[in-house]
Motif scaffolding. Structure first.
Motif, PDB file in Angstrom:
ATOM      1  N   GLY A 155      15.076  -3.760   9.364  1.00 56.54           N
ATOM      2  CA  GLY A 155      14.016  -2.828   9.570  1.00 56.54           C
ATOM      3  C   GLY A 155      12.633  -3.087   9.085  1.00 56.54           C
ATOM      4  O   GLY A 155      12.509  -3.865   8.279  1.00 56.54           O
ATOM      5  N   VAL A 156      11.350  -2.813   9.744  1.00 52.61           N
ATOM      6  CA  VAL A 156      10.234  -2.932   9.304  1.00 52.61           C
ATOM      7  C   VAL A 156       9.533  -1.837   9.273  1.00 52.61           C
ATOM      8  O   VAL A 156       9.563  -0.822   9.941  1.00 52.61           O
ATOM      9  N   TRP A 157       8.985  -1.649   7.845  1.00 49.90           N
ATOM     10  CA  TRP A 157       8.378  -0.468   7.461  1.00 49.90           C
ATOM     11  C   TRP A 157       6.879  -0.407   7.601  1.00 49.90           C
ATOM     12  O   TRP A 157       6.386  -1.167   7.162  1.00 49.90           O
ATOM     13  N   ARG A 158       6.389   0.589   8.074  1.00 49.35           N
ATOM     14  CA  ARG A 158       5.119   1.083   8.368  1.00 49.35           C
ATOM     15  C   ARG A 158       4.483   2.430   7.908  1.00 49.35           C
ATOM     16  O   ARG A 158       5.212   3.368   8.241  1.00 49.35           O
ATOM     17  N   GLN A 159       3.511   2.537   7.138  1.00 46.01           N
ATOM     18  CA  GLN A 159       3.229   4.103   6.731  1.00 46.01           C
ATOM     19  C   GLN A 159       1.994   4.444   7.690  1.00 46.01           C
ATOM     20  O   GLN A 159       1.031   3.994   8.057  1.00 46.01           O
TER      21      GLN A 159
END
Length: 299
Positions: A237-241
């Motif tokens: 997974g790639v996390w972005r705020q």
């Protein structure tokens, strides 16, 4: 750089210029790799010709893409074609320099490609990105099914990036009439990673467990996670705020080799509560229903 143009450049992360190193490691044999490289070469020609129709034909019919800057999800070849058409009408294109790091064949019909790209504009500005692309073989043709991409930022500009996820540390419980989900999140030594273990149990006795590792990717310049479950599946997974929320775009494969994709949204409510929801869920060719917002409580 405007959103439309950046989208086009990030799409172009999947292509290869002439002279790319043909010693890219893979475990699928030479012929499948050559087929993917040939498709990528067609992509380069279509892109440089600003031909949205030919570009779209290189994507799978049910391909998906989430625009990083906006979170907008494009579903299907036609939606991607429309995006390229508008982009080419509104924006100028730059020159691509792509470094392919690996092509890994998960099955004979699914390949994962990773690498880096630079886009050089006519004014000399350079945009750098890292990418991970999933290719699927359909009717003897390799097509793009989805990609993860992120514009790189210097590592020194990121100050304790995992500290933003401190609120996840602890033991959590989500209980309903159909299942109970228990989660335990802890720091590793030196606070280098977060580990989350989870257990899902149902009244009839079925149990499902897994482990998630969350860390900072210093090359791509973003938070990344890996999940391994008790059934033998895995995902990345790639996390972005996005404001107060954390959006996690993940893809992987179950034990049967089927592609699994989803988008999850975590939103802290207070020190002892956060909400979770999931959409864009898919296993193989089957689209699953969304999971509406669920409140998770600290134990």
């Amino acid at each position: 750089m405007n959103i439309g143009l950046k989208f086009c450049f990030l799409m172009a992360c999947l292509v290869y210029p002439a002279g790319v190193d043909e010693t890219v490691p893979n475990n699928g044999g030479d012929e499948p790799e050559k087929a993917i490289l040939a498709a990528a070469e067609s992509y380069v020609i279509a892109y440089n010709s600003r031909d949205a129709e030919k570009l779209a034909q290189l994507w799978a019919e049910k391909a998906t893409y989430v625009v990083p800057e906006t979170g907008e999800k494009l579903v299907g070849r036609e939606a991607i074609r429309q995006m390229f058409t508008k982009m080419f009408a509104d924006s100028a294109s730059g020159q691509l320099v792509v470094t392919v790091e690996a092509i890994r064949f998960v099955t004979s019909d699914v390949a994962v490609e990773t690498g880096k790209t630079q886009v050089v504009q006519t004014d000399g500005n350079v945009s750098s990105s890292s990418y991970s692309a999933i290719h699927v073989k359909q009717n003897d043709q390799w097509l793009l099914d989805s990609i993860h991409d992120i514009e790189s930022v210097p590592v020194e500009t990121a100050v304790s990036p995992l500290a933003e996820l401190e609120w996840m540390v602890g033991q959590w419980l989500d209980k309903s009439d159909t299942s109970t989900v228990e989660t335990d999140c802890q720091w590793t030594k030196n606070n280098s990673f977060l580990t989350r273990t989870f257990r899902v149990s149902a009244p009839e006795g079925d149990e499902f467990e897994g482990t998630q590792l969350i860390g900072w990717d210093p090359i791509a310049g973003h938070i990344r996670s890996w999940v391994f479950d008790s059934d033998g599946g895995y995902s990345e997974g790639v996390w972005r705020q996005k404001g107060e929320s954390w959006v996690v775009e993940s893809s992987g494969f179950n034990a049967d080799g089927q592609l699994v994709k989803s988008i999850q949204v975590f939103l802290p409510q207070d020190a002892n509560t956060f909400s979770w929801q999931s959409f864009g869920r898919q296993i193989g060719d089957e689209v699953l229903p969304n999971i509406d917002e669920i409140l998770v409580i600290r134990k």
